[in-house]
Design an enzyme around this catalytic site. Structure first.
Site, PDB file in Angstrom:
ATOM      1  N   ASP A   6       0.873  -1.180   0.000  1.00  0.00           N
ATOM      2  CA  ASP A   6       0.000   0.000   0.000  1.00  0.00           C
ATOM      3  C   ASP A   6       0.907   1.226   0.000  1.00  0.00           C
ATOM      4  OD1 ASP A   6      -1.758   2.066   0.466  1.00  0.00           O
ATOM      5  OD2 ASP A   6      -2.382   1.374   2.460  1.00  0.00           O
ATOM      6  N   THR A  10       2.505   9.200   2.323  1.00  0.00           N
ATOM      7  CA  THR A  10       3.599   9.372   3.278  1.00  0.00           C
ATOM      8  C   THR A  10       4.369   8.086   3.522  1.00  0.00           C
ATOM      9  OG1 THR A  10       2.245  11.017   4.429  1.00  0.00           O
ATOM     10  CG2 THR A  10       4.181  10.220   5.595  1.00  0.00           C
ATOM     11  N   LEU A  11       3.649   6.979   3.685  1.00  0.00           N
ATOM     12  CA  LEU A  11       4.280   5.712   4.063  1.00  0.00           C
ATOM     13  C   LEU A  11       3.871   4.583   3.117  1.00  0.00           C
ATOM     14  CD1 LEU A  11       3.654   5.861   7.946  1.00  0.00           C
ATOM     15  CD2 LEU A  11       5.794   6.398   6.765  1.00  0.00           C
ATOM     16  N   LYS A  13       3.227   0.725   3.114  1.00  0.00           N
ATOM     17  CA  LYS A  13       2.999  -0.384   4.032  1.00  0.00           C
ATOM     18  C   LYS A  13       3.060  -1.689   3.245  1.00  0.00           C
ATOM     19  CE  LYS A  13       0.331   2.574   4.649  1.00  0.00           C
ATOM     20  NZ  LYS A  13       0.406   3.979   4.162  1.00  0.00           N
ATOM     21  N   GLU A  71      -7.520   1.468  -4.298  1.00  0.00           N
ATOM     22  CA  GLU A  71      -7.184   1.768  -2.905  1.00  0.00           C
ATOM     23  C   GLU A  71      -8.366   1.573  -1.944  1.00  0.00           C
ATOM     24  OE1 GLU A  71      -5.598   5.732  -2.478  1.00  0.00           O
ATOM     25  OE2 GLU A  71      -5.515   5.591  -0.289  1.00  0.00           O
ATOM     26  N   GLY A 124      -1.179  14.236   7.611  1.00  0.00           N
ATOM     27  CA  GLY A 124      -0.309  15.192   6.930  1.00  0.00           C
ATOM     28  C   GLY A 124      -0.460  16.597   7.505  1.00  0.00           C
TER      29      GLY A 124
HETATM   30  P1  ATP Z   1      -2.772   8.450   2.076  1.00  0.00           P
HETATM   31  O1  ATP Z   1      -3.539   7.194   2.338  1.00  0.00           O
HETATM   32  O2  ATP Z   1      -3.518   9.669   2.505  1.00  0.00           O
HETATM   33  O3  ATP Z   1      -2.204   8.510   0.693  1.00  0.00           O
HETATM   34  P2  ATP Z   1      -0.683   7.201   3.676  1.00  0.00           P
HETATM   35  O4  ATP Z   1      -1.283   5.897   3.288  1.00  0.00           O
HETATM   36  O5  ATP Z   1       0.775   7.368   3.435  1.00  0.00           O
HETATM   37  O6  ATP Z   1      -1.453   8.418   3.010  1.00  0.00           O
HETATM   38  P3  ATP Z   1      -0.725   6.573   6.487  1.00  0.00           P
HETATM   39  O7  ATP Z   1       0.528   5.804   6.312  1.00  0.00           O
HETATM   40  O8  ATP Z   1      -1.933   5.821   6.884  1.00  0.00           O
HETATM   41  O9  ATP Z   1      -1.002   7.466   5.205  1.00  0.00           O
HETATM   42  O10 ATP Z   1      -0.499   7.729   7.566  1.00  0.00           O
HETATM   43  C1  ATP Z   1       0.450   8.757   7.378  1.00  0.00           C
HETATM   44  C2  ATP Z   1       0.518   9.578   8.645  1.00  0.00           C
HETATM   45  O11 ATP Z   1       0.994   8.759   9.711  1.00  0.00           O
HETATM   46  C3  ATP Z   1       1.489  10.732   8.582  1.00  0.00           C
HETATM   47  O12 ATP Z   1       0.880  11.871   8.013  1.00  0.00           O
HETATM   48  C4  ATP Z   1       1.858  10.927  10.043  1.00  0.00           C
HETATM   49  O13 ATP Z   1       0.904  11.726  10.718  1.00  0.00           O
HETATM   50  C5  ATP Z   1       1.743   9.515  10.617  1.00  0.00           C
HETATM   51  N1  ATP Z   1       3.024   8.803  10.787  1.00  0.00           N
HETATM   52  C6  ATP Z   1       3.189   7.722  11.597  1.00  0.00           C
HETATM   53  N2  ATP Z   1       4.447   7.292  11.584  1.00  0.00           N
HETATM   54  C7  ATP Z   1       5.132   8.100  10.751  1.00  0.00           C
HETATM   55  C8  ATP Z   1       6.495   8.167  10.316  1.00  0.00           C
HETATM   56  N3  ATP Z   1       7.409   7.309  10.762  1.00  0.00           N
HETATM   57  N4  ATP Z   1       6.835   9.128   9.425  1.00  0.00           N
HETATM   58  C9  ATP Z   1       5.927   9.994   8.967  1.00  0.00           C
HETATM   59  N5  ATP Z   1       4.633   9.985   9.346  1.00  0.00           N
HETATM   60  C10 ATP Z   1       4.219   9.062  10.225  1.00  0.00           C
HETATM   61 MG    MG Z   2      -3.230   5.283   2.860  1.00  0.00          MG
END
Ligand code: ATP
Ligand code: MG
Length: 266
Positions: A6, A10-11, A13, A71, A124
């Site tokens: 996924d 930001t991340l 997974k 998604e 974010g």
């Molecule tokens: P989207 O689904 O909106 O495209 P995403 O899947 O990347 O984004 P998540 O991974 O669920 O989103 O969450 C991102 C959020 O998690 C960040 O905005 C921050 O608040 C938090 N977070 C937790 N751990 C971290 C980290 N190590 N670095 C950055 N942000 C983190």
């Molecule tokens: Mg997400």
């Protein structure tokens, strides 16, 4: 061999299975080269099932066979696996709120799900405003500071307006986030500012989600997304509203891997 990925804003997974056990990995989206290296080194032939906003971007960097998965579908399929693994048994119908970089809101009813709405206020927002207000950029550091902070004297509570008088709503509710200008000195501590920020975001997310829960006639809200990962403060802020609004809130373990689980299962 299959790997669920996924790739969010930001991340990234990752969920995969080895000897009947699920394994989890997280990479930063702006360090995608680390994911590429990891796959090339350890899983060069695995089939990748990729979801999230950066799915195409990632598929282009790898030589593995792959499949792109929607998604929202991945998230609502994966949440079932996450709940099962967390031993959490919920009513058939509930509201699913994914607080990622942004926030996305879904209704789940048995096998069916629908995206009802979303908000730009999410994890974010926490990161960006933390930086603008305190110059902190590390999620862990921000949350450690916020845990230590107090909200009095920055946030304006209902009781601060009504002073001694009887108020029509709970005096402990926030009347105005960051609204206590009268008390501000310019010497506010970073930890207090960050506590108020976490408070504002959790309150905003809840208030955005609540009418959707009402609309689908459910009082169960499930929060996922990495914003809640290792984040007792966010949970605590939200749980204050369970009693007040007759809601049942859940923060399932590994909820942030819903999308990756769903992609893997797809
Ligand atoms: P989207 O689904 O909106 O495209 P995403 O899947 O990347 O984004 P998540 O991974 O669920 O989103 O969450 C991102 C959020 O998690 C960040 O905005 C921050 O608040 C938090 N977070 C937790 N751990 C971290 C980290 N190590 N670095 C950055 N942000 C983190
Ligand atoms: Mg997400």
């Amino acid at each position: 061999e299959c790997i669920g990925i996924d790739a969010g804003g930001t991340l990234i997974k990752v969920v995969y299975k080895e000897r009947d056990e699920h394994l989890y990995q997280t990479f930063l989206s702006n360090e995608v080269e680390k994911l590429v290296k990891w796959i090339n080194e350890w899983h060069p032939n695995a089939k990748l099932k990729i979801t999230g906003g950066k799915q195409e971007n990632i598929s282009k960097l790898l030589h593995n066979p792959y499949e792109l998965i929607d998604e929202f579908e991945a998230t609502t399929i994966g949440i079932k696996e996450v709940l099962k693994r967390a031993d959490l048994y919920l009513p058939e119908k509930y509201l699913l709120v994914n607080v990622g970089t942004g926030t996305s809101i879904h209704s789940v009813l048995g096998k069916n799900s629908e995206r009802l709405g979303g908000s730009g206020i999410g994890g974010g927002t926490l990161m960006g405003l933390s930086y603008l207000l305190t110059r902190q950029k590390q999620f862990e550091e921000i949350m450690l500071l916020a845990e230590k902070g107090k909200r009095t004297g920055i946030d304006l509570k209902v009781r601060d307006i009504y002073e001694g008088d009887r108020s029509p709503i709970n005096g402990d509710l926030t009347a105005s986030n960051f609204g206590f200008l009268e008390r501000m000195t310019g010497e506010e501590l970073q930890e207090d500012i960050l506590a108020c920020l976490v408070g504002m975001i959790s309150e905003a997310v809840l208030m955005i989600a609540m009418p959707f829960a009402r609309a689908i006639e459910s009082s169960t809200i499930v929060f996922i997304g990495s914003t809640f990962h290792n984040n007792a403060l966010f949970k605590k802020q939200l749980q204050r509203f369970e009693y007040l609004f007759e809601l049942k809130l859940h923060f399932p373990f590994n909820g942030q891997y819903s999308g990756a689980h769903g992609a893997l299962l797809y």
